[in-house]
Write a protein that holds these residues in place. Structure first.
Motif, PDB file in Angstrom:
ATOM      1  N   THR A  42       0.656  -0.702   0.002  1.00 28.08           N
ATOM      2  CA  THR A  42      -0.516  -0.124   0.160  1.00 28.08           C
ATOM      3  C   THR A  42       1.076   1.378   0.148  1.00 28.08           C
ATOM      4  OG1 THR A  42       0.059  -0.394   2.429  1.00 28.08           O
ATOM      5  CG2 THR A  42      -2.098  -1.386   1.543  1.00 28.08           C
ATOM      6  N   ARG A  43       0.644   2.047  -0.793  1.00 26.17           N
ATOM      7  CA  ARG A  43       1.132   3.499  -0.799  1.00 26.17           C
ATOM      8  C   ARG A  43       0.408   4.550  -0.960  1.00 26.17           C
ATOM      9  NH1 ARG A  43       1.488  -0.362  -5.111  1.00 26.17           N
ATOM     10  NH2 ARG A  43       1.127   1.238  -7.085  1.00 26.17           N
ATOM     11  N   GLU A  44       0.920   5.533  -0.390  1.00 24.43           N
ATOM     12  CA  GLU A  44      -0.013   7.350  -0.364  1.00 24.43           C
ATOM     13  C   GLU A  44      -0.229   7.508  -2.249  1.00 24.43           C
ATOM     14  OE1 GLU A  44      -0.232   8.706   2.354  1.00 24.43           O
ATOM     15  OE2 GLU A  44       0.849   8.740   3.931  1.00 24.43           O
ATOM     16  N   ASP A  45       0.666   7.458  -2.969  1.00 23.18           N
ATOM     17  CA  ASP A  45       0.201   7.875  -4.068  1.00 23.18           C
ATOM     18  C   ASP A  45      -0.274   6.667  -5.197  1.00 23.18           C
ATOM     19  OD1 ASP A  45       2.380   6.110  -4.485  1.00 23.18           O
ATOM     20  OD2 ASP A  45       3.480   7.258  -5.776  1.00 23.18           O
ATOM     21  N   HIS A  46      -0.779   5.563  -4.512  1.00 20.41           N
ATOM     22  CA  HIS A  46      -1.604   4.003  -5.633  1.00 20.41           C
ATOM     23  C   HIS A  46      -3.037   5.324  -5.417  1.00 20.41           C
ATOM     24  CE1 HIS A  46      -2.475  -0.083  -4.953  1.00 20.41           C
ATOM     25  NE2 HIS A  46      -2.887   0.022  -5.998  1.00 20.41           N
ATOM     26  N   SER A  47      -3.392   4.698  -6.389  1.00 17.99           N
ATOM     27  CA  SER A  47      -4.444   5.389  -7.325  1.00 17.99           C
ATOM     28  C   SER A  47      -5.627   3.675  -7.401  1.00 17.99           C
ATOM     29  CB  SER A  47      -4.504   5.863  -8.684  1.00 17.99           C
ATOM     30  OG  SER A  47      -5.987   5.931  -8.909  1.00 17.99           O
ATOM     31  N   VAL A  99      -4.534  -2.118  -2.308  1.00 13.46           N
ATOM     32  CA  VAL A  99      -3.996  -2.884  -2.001  1.00 13.46           C
ATOM     33  C   VAL A  99      -3.293  -3.665  -3.749  1.00 13.46           C
ATOM     34  CG1 VAL A  99      -5.092  -5.269  -1.422  1.00 13.46           C
ATOM     35  CG2 VAL A  99      -2.567  -4.873  -0.828  1.00 13.46           C
ATOM     36  N   ASP A 100      -1.977  -4.000  -3.488  1.00 21.90           N
ATOM     37  CA  ASP A 100      -1.873  -4.645  -4.685  1.00 21.90           C
ATOM     38  C   ASP A 100      -1.042  -5.732  -3.715  1.00 21.90           C
ATOM     39  OD1 ASP A 100      -1.884  -2.860  -6.748  1.00 21.90           O
ATOM     40  OD2 ASP A 100       0.091  -1.687  -6.088  1.00 21.90           O
ATOM     41  N   LEU A 101      -1.049  -7.211  -4.196  1.00 17.05           N
ATOM     42  CA  LEU A 101      -0.372  -7.987  -3.776  1.00 17.05           C
ATOM     43  C   LEU A 101       0.202  -8.784  -4.751  1.00 17.05           C
ATOM     44  CD1 LEU A 101      -4.281  -9.273  -2.668  1.00 17.05           C
ATOM     45  CD2 LEU A 101      -1.947  -8.452  -1.346  1.00 17.05           C
ATOM     46  N   ALA A 108      -8.489  -6.826 -10.067  1.00 19.05           N
ATOM     47  CA  ALA A 108      -7.368  -5.898 -11.201  1.00 19.05           C
ATOM     48  C   ALA A 108      -6.294  -6.738 -12.011  1.00 19.05           C
ATOM     49  CB  ALA A 108      -8.034  -4.111 -11.377  1.00 19.05           C
ATOM     50  N   HIS A 109      -6.237  -6.039 -13.223  1.00 16.99           N
ATOM     51  CA  HIS A 109      -4.839  -6.359 -14.067  1.00 16.99           C
ATOM     52  C   HIS A 109      -4.842  -7.729 -14.079  1.00 16.99           C
ATOM     53  CE1 HIS A 109      -3.955  -2.610 -13.327  1.00 16.99           C
ATOM     54  NE2 HIS A 109      -3.072  -2.631 -11.464  1.00 16.99           N
ATOM     55  N   LEU A 110      -5.662  -8.782 -14.568  1.00 22.34           N
ATOM     56  CA  LEU A 110      -6.154 -10.081 -14.710  1.00 22.34           C
ATOM     57  C   LEU A 110      -5.473 -10.433 -15.842  1.00 22.34           C
ATOM     58  CD1 LEU A 110      -9.730 -10.229 -13.510  1.00 22.34           C
ATOM     59  CD2 LEU A 110      -7.816 -10.695 -12.153  1.00 22.34           C
ATOM     60  N   ALA A 162       3.698  -8.743 -12.930  1.00 23.42           N
ATOM     61  CA  ALA A 162       2.405  -8.556 -12.300  1.00 23.42           C
ATOM     62  C   ALA A 162       1.776  -8.960 -10.872  1.00 23.42           C
ATOM     63  CB  ALA A 162       1.920 -10.790 -13.069  1.00 23.42           C
ATOM     64  N   HIS A 163       0.526  -9.072 -10.985  1.00 18.68           N
ATOM     65  CA  HIS A 163       0.046  -8.508  -9.624  1.00 18.68           C
ATOM     66  C   HIS A 163      -1.786  -8.354  -9.858  1.00 18.68           C
ATOM     67  CE1 HIS A 163       0.654  -4.660 -10.414  1.00 18.68           C
ATOM     68  NE2 HIS A 163      -0.409  -3.355  -9.469  1.00 18.68           N
ATOM     69  N   LEU A 164      -1.720  -8.635  -7.976  1.00 25.46           N
ATOM     70  CA  LEU A 164      -3.155  -8.494  -8.479  1.00 25.46           C
ATOM     71  C   LEU A 164      -3.380  -6.984  -7.926  1.00 25.46           C
ATOM     72  CD1 LEU A 164      -6.617  -9.484  -8.670  1.00 25.46           C
ATOM     73  CD2 LEU A 164      -5.976  -9.965  -6.601  1.00 25.46           C
ATOM     74  N   HIS A 165      -4.098  -5.623  -8.083  1.00 25.44           N
ATOM     75  CA  HIS A 165      -4.628  -5.012  -7.782  1.00 25.44           C
ATOM     76  C   HIS A 165      -6.286  -5.650  -7.062  1.00 25.44           C
ATOM     77  CE1 HIS A 165      -5.500  -0.606  -7.415  1.00 25.44           C
ATOM     78  NE2 HIS A 165      -6.408  -1.271  -7.308  1.00 25.44           N
ATOM     79  N   HIS A 166      -6.037  -4.777  -5.625  1.00 27.00           N
ATOM     80  CA  HIS A 166      -7.868  -5.196  -4.572  1.00 27.00           C
ATOM     81  C   HIS A 166      -8.112  -3.895  -4.233  1.00 27.00           C
ATOM     82  CE1 HIS A 166      -9.824  -7.834  -3.367  1.00 27.00           C
ATOM     83  NE2 HIS A 166      -9.740  -7.814  -1.964  1.00 27.00           N
TER      84      HIS A 166
HETATM   85 ZN   LIG Z   1      -2.588  -0.906  -7.884  1.00 21.18          ZN
END
Ligand SMILES: [Zn+2]
Length: 172
Positions: free
Chosen positions: A42-47, A52-54, A100-102, A131-135
């Motif tokens: 997680t990060r403050e500049d995440h949109s 969360v990015d997993l 997302a990003h599936l 590759a990651h899952l944006h949730h």
């Molecule tokens: Zn993300």
């Protein structure tokens, strides 16, 4: 009992029932099978900011599962923009989750999913670098702080820092 009291009691019961329906948030689990460990970022500049990015080593193509029981309300492909291929599940009571990003999805709009049921695979589509899952977990369309198994995740790690989480989704 006189008639006006019955009317009052019925109205009061209705209020209690609708209030409890609003309060009943689903107990979301990590969107991965039982016992899998994924790095959460997680990060403050995440949109958007509360998402969360997993990710995990060689995670591309791994199964993504429903965080809670629900009905698929969106299956979209934005190509190389934004979320890329993504799925939204409606859990009722105004709650929904987004994946997302599936790489690929295995559901269509209207499908009913049990908690832990597969909906697609981890990918690198849309605006994604690796590759990651944006949730996301949303209430009436507004992003909420993410909880897995009733516990809030850690905010904010920063771009290059991670917290590990172990899935309790559908554990026997
Ligand atoms: Zn993300």
């Amino acid at each position: 009992m006189n008639r006006s009291f019955v009317r009052f009691a019925t109205a009061a019961l209705g209020l209690v029932l609708s209030a409890s329906a609003v309060a009943a948030a689903p107990k979301f689990q990590m969107p991965f099978p039982c016992k899998q460990v994924w790095h959460g970022n997680t990060r403050e500049d995440h949109s958007p900011k509360l998402a969360v990015d997993l990710s995990r080593a060689k995670g591309e193509g791994d199964k993504v599962v429903a965080a809670a029981k629900g009905r698929v309300s969106k299956v979209r492909n934005l190509g190389n923009r934004s979320y890329g291929k993504y799925v939204v599940i409606d859990h009722g009571g105004g709650w929904s989750t987004l994946y997302a990003h599936l790489n690929a999805y295995s559901v269509k709009v209207g499908d009913r999913l049990e908690q832990g049921q597969a909906l697609g695979t981890v990918g690198n589509t849309g605006t994604s670098f690796g590759a990651h899952l944006h949730h996301e977990q949303l209430l009436n369309g507004a992003l909420q702080k993410i909880k897995f198994d009733g516990r809030g995740i850690h905010y904010y790690d920063g771009r290059d820092r991670y917290t590990d989480y172990k899935s309790a989704n559908r554990c026997p």
